[in-house]
Each structure stands twice: as C-alpha cells, then as structure tokens.
Design an enzyme around this catalytic site. Structure first.
Site, mmCIF file in Angstrom:
data_model
loop_
_atom_site.group_PDB
_atom_site.id
_atom_site.type_symbol
_atom_site.label_atom_id
_atom_site.label_comp_id
_atom_site.label_asym_id
_atom_site.label_seq_id
_atom_site.Cartn_x
_atom_site.Cartn_y
_atom_site.Cartn_z
ATOM 1 N N ASP A 176 0.849 -1.194 0.000
ATOM 2 C CA ASP A 176 0.000 0.000 0.000
ATOM 3 C C ASP A 176 0.888 1.249 0.000
ATOM 4 O O ASP A 176 1.677 1.445 0.931
ATOM 5 C CB ASP A 176 -0.889 -0.025 1.250
ATOM 6 C CG ASP A 176 -2.102 0.863 1.118
ATOM 7 O OD1 ASP A 176 -2.144 1.656 0.148
ATOM 8 O OD2 ASP A 176 -2.996 0.783 1.971
ATOM 9 N N HIS A 188 -10.814 -3.000 1.248
ATOM 10 C CA HIS A 188 -11.174 -1.680 0.709
ATOM 11 C C HIS A 188 -11.995 -1.729 -0.579
ATOM 12 O O HIS A 188 -11.912 -0.838 -1.424
ATOM 13 C CB HIS A 188 -9.912 -0.822 0.498
ATOM 14 C CG HIS A 188 -10.190 0.641 0.759
ATOM 15 N ND1 HIS A 188 -9.299 1.658 0.483
ATOM 16 C CD2 HIS A 188 -11.302 1.251 1.259
ATOM 17 C CE1 HIS A 188 -9.828 2.818 0.811
ATOM 18 N NE2 HIS A 188 -11.034 2.589 1.283
ATOM 19 N N CYS A 234 -6.094 3.792 -3.760
ATOM 20 C CA CYS A 234 -6.411 2.401 -3.378
ATOM 21 C C CYS A 234 -7.578 1.728 -4.073
ATOM 22 O O CYS A 234 -7.417 0.740 -4.782
ATOM 23 C CB CYS A 234 -6.773 2.367 -1.897
ATOM 24 S SG CYS A 234 -5.395 2.542 -0.833
#
Ligand code: CA
Length: 485
Positions: free
Chosen positions: A32, A127, A72
């Site tokens: 990430d 997510h 993301c």
C-alpha cells in the site's frame, strides 16, 4: 490388463507433470502506497530491502509497470475485475461502511482461478466494501470476498486510518463481544473533530467493538502469519493467495523491531517492515518446497506519498525532512493521486524459477492485466464480457519484451500512455482551473518519456497532431466501454 495399466501409467505421468507446471501456485503481494523509488532494487539507499533486492535478482524487475489508478480502491477494483475503475460509478476511495462494489457473479481473478481448480485466499487490506451500505459489522457480513471467488478471507476491512479497526475473517468480525456492538459514524470524514481508536486519529468514528480492536504495531505480524498459514494449509494443491499489506499506509506504526531501522524516518521503517513480510512468505514457500512451482508477484497499489492526512509526526506522517532526502518516487514527477508517472508507475517484481528469466523488463503492463494473464497461464479463455480492459501480458511476464501499446493512467484525470508518449488532457469542469498541487489545468500536456521521464517539458504545442490522435484514442477507450480486443 496389467500391461495396459503400466502403459497408461507411462502415458499419464508426463501429462500429470505437465498439468502441474501449467498450474503454478500464484501469490500476488500488493503493498500500500509504496513508491517507485522506495525499494533498494529501484534505487533506494536510505531504506534497506534485502529480501526484495534478492527477489528482484532471482526474477524480473519491471520498470514500466503501473497500478490501474493512483489511489487504493479503484486500483483494487480494476485488479479484481480486469475493468478500469473509471467505467464504474462508486469506485472512489471508500468509507468503512460501504457495501461491496464488485457484483457477485461477475468474473474476477479469484473466481476465474477457482474455475481452474485453485483454492483462493485473500489476506489483508480489502477496501472494496463489505455487505450492503451501511455495513453492519455485528452480524454475518456479506456479500464480500467469499461471494466473488475467494475460499478464505482475513481482512482489514477498509484502511488502517479508517474504522472499523477490527479483523474480519470470512463473514465475521474476529473476537467481537455481542454485548459491545460496533457502531460507525462517517458523517464527519475529514478534519476536526476526528475520532481516535487506540489513540490514533481515524476517519469515521467507531464506538464499541473494544475486545475486537486490532493492535496497530502487530498488523504486519498478523498478516504475515495468516498468509503463511494459508500457504501451509493448501500446499498440496494449486492455490492463489492475494496478500494486501497495510504497510506502508498511514497510520505508520511499525513494530518496535523496525522502529528507527531505516534512514528515512518512520515511513522508511514501514518499507522495511514490508520487506520482512515478503520474506516470511518466501521463506514459507522455500520451507514447503513450493518455490519452483509458485509465481510470486510483488507490487504496489499506487505511487508513494509522504502523507495525505495532515501532519502527524508521531505516526510517520511528516515533513520531507523526516524522509532524509529519500526520493520515494525516484525521479518521477507526482505521486499518489497524481496523473503524472509517480501516481501509478510502481515497483513490480515477478519470480517463477525456470519460467521467468532473470533481468529487467521495460514492457508496459498493469495490474488490470492480471485477470487475462492468469487466465492464459492456467489455460483458460475469458468470456468476451469479462475483463474488458485486461490484456494478456503473460508473454511479458515470462520474459518477452512486448507489453501493452496503450494504457489509461487514472489519477484525478485520465491520462493516456501510447508507447513512450504520455498525454494528460485538459482537466474538465470544476477541475479545469489550474491545480498547482496536481499539476493539471486547462491546457493539454504531452510528454515524451523516452527522453523526459520526469515529465518536465510539455511538448503539446510542438505535436498538435499527436495530441489530437491520442485524445481520440482516449475518447474511444472511454466510449467503447472496453479496450481489450
Ligand atoms: Ca494505496
């Protein structure tokens, strides 16, 4: 009869061996917010990544690989479905109460691999939404990963800096006390008053669920442990593991053993924590003698960023000084959220001993291509409706020089790569006003990355025909609803 059986056995052995090599295990590790310049094998000197540096030497290091978007959620959506996220409303950065945005029933990477006989697991940051909006974490949470192709899920539901700060295993929050239900309030998403969980500011207030709270400095250990357990449990059959780390997103709370270990502040310490995590997975593969039959890919979900949530030195968010001169996106312009190369050009390493030759590759590839590429790898033909933007780049993964010819880079505005040329069209509507931070504005920008990788010289005025042509290509990709042939 006995003779016939032994002939059959002779015939079957090579076929079985072939089937085995045709179905390697696949481990896709998605960091990430790790930028193009964050790893030693991509030029970092103030951050040590010995595991990934060795891994890069054992396999292929891509220098023009891209995340499908510069943040993301759209990256993860595009990876999962093979569809550019800009085609679907509601694929922006999601709050922790968003329902699942990948429709059950559509073709996904894990769903496709299940058809090929793989056991599939996801460990880490999700997510992509869970259940239906607003997510109720106190009951059976679905649909989620198990409804779109995964056999097993251990999830950090949204992001480290968004509530809920609890683990979800398959359909349930782990360790939840029913007498202390989780209540989330996302009516205040940014700015003050911010909510705090474990003493750390988060987006979205969480009340309840105290017994289930994760410990921030143990996230890397928990995820590495769950990934290794999944591999151990499935070592005797083809498996697909999607490991999505929290490192190095904010809040950056490295375990004590990584604290102060890099020369690039807490942010650098978290990159070293990520390196350790990859090391745990690779060591498990070695120990179980799976290395030779496992394709491992390590990459990032978007470009690097010092901080995107306001100054907070204690949690690794801070000033460029804290970075000690380390260039998290190397010499690229822009970073997380940006349409410049620093937004989506990310580290991408691939290893499959005996199948992927060692060395560098300048092929243009993207995570959105994994659906078609893994389908090709496992001998499957994608239905026409699946993965509308997913190109089979398996030849590039296996050492060929040819990747994509065009790629949409999704960072605030949609930019287009065509070979080494890069077009950032004029921003539209409210975005048309010159955005100093993003570097976008009312004028078209054209860069020739072959001699200007840092996107310093806009040559749009000198190449009006190319600007027109590339604008038309981008318009066509948007309008046709697909870009795969
Ligand atoms: Ca990210």
């Amino acid at each position: 009869m006995k003779h016939l059986l032994s002939v059959l056995a002779l015939l079957l052995t090579p076929l079985a061996a072939l089937a085995e090599t045709a179905k390697p295990n696949i481990v896709f590790i998605l960091a990430d917010d790790i930028g193009y310049g964050d790893l030693g094998c991509y030029g970092a000197t103030k951050i040590k990544t010995p595991v990934l540096d060795r891994f890069a030497k054992e396999g292929r290091r891509f220098t023009d690989a891209h995340s499908p978007a510069a943040v993301c959620t759209p990256t993860r959506y595009a990876f999962m479905t093979g569809e550019y996220a800009f085609r679907k409303q509601g694929t922006g950065i999601l709050p922790g109460i968003a329902g699942l945005i990948v429709a059950p029933g559509r073709m996904t990477v894990p769903g496709m691999l299940k058809l090929a006989g793989y056991t599939t697991g996801v460990v880490g940051k999700w997510h992509l939404g869970l259940g239906t909006t607003p997510t109720d974490y106190n009951t059976e949470i679905k649909p989620g990963p198990l409804e779109i192709g995964f056999d097993y899920a251990w999830l950090l539901p949204a992001t480290g800096d968004r509530t809920p700060c609890v683990w979800v295993e398959n359909h349930r929050v782990v360790g939840l006390d029913p007498k202390d239900p989780i209540k989330l309030d996302y009516s205040v998403q940014r700015g003050e008053p911010r909510s705090f969980v474990n003493g750390i500011p988060r987006i979205g207030e969480q009340v309840g669920g105290k017994a289930a709270l994760w410990k921030d400095d143990e996230i890397c250990d928990v995820l590495a442990g769950k990934a290794v357990t999944f591999i151990e449990k499935n070592k005797d059959k083809p498996f697909f593991l999607y490991l999505a780390t929290h490192d190095i997103h904010v809040p950056r709370v490295p375990n004590a053993r990584f604290k102060g270990q890099s020369q690039a502040g807490v942010r650098g310490d978290c990159v070293q924590s990520f390196d350790w995590t990859v090391g745990q997975v690779l060591a498990a593969l070695d120990r179980l003698k799976l290395t030779d039959n496992t394709l491992v890919i390590v990459t990032s979900d978007n470009g690097g960023v010092l901080d995107n949530n306001g100054p907070d030195k204690e949690h690794g968010i801070g000033s460029p000084e804290a970075n000690n001169g380390h260039l998290h996106n190397g010499m690229l312009r822009g970073g997380k959220g940006s349409p410049f190369e620093g937004g989506t050009r990310v580290p991408f390493l691939a290893r499959w001993p005996g199948h992927i030759p060692q060395g560098d590759s300048a092929a243009l590839i993207c995570h959105v291509d994994m659906l078609a590429s893994f389908a090709a790898l496992t001998g499957q033909k994608l239905p026409d409706t699946a993965g509308p933007d997913s190109f089979d780049v398996l030849p590039a993964l296996l050492g060929g020089t040819t990747g994509r010819e065009t790629l949409v880079e999704h960072g605030g505005v949609l930019a287009l790569r065509q070979g080494t040329w890069k077009l950032i069209p004029p921003a539209e509507g409210a975005k048309a006003k010159k955005n100093k931070k993003r570097g976008t504005g009312p004028d078209a920008q054209l860069y020739n990355l072959a001699n200007d990788l840092g996107e310093t010289k806009n040559v749009a005025a000198e190449h009006p025909d190319r600007v027109r042509e590339m604008t038309a290509v981008l318009d066509r990709i948007r309008e046709q609803g697909r870009s795969r042939p």
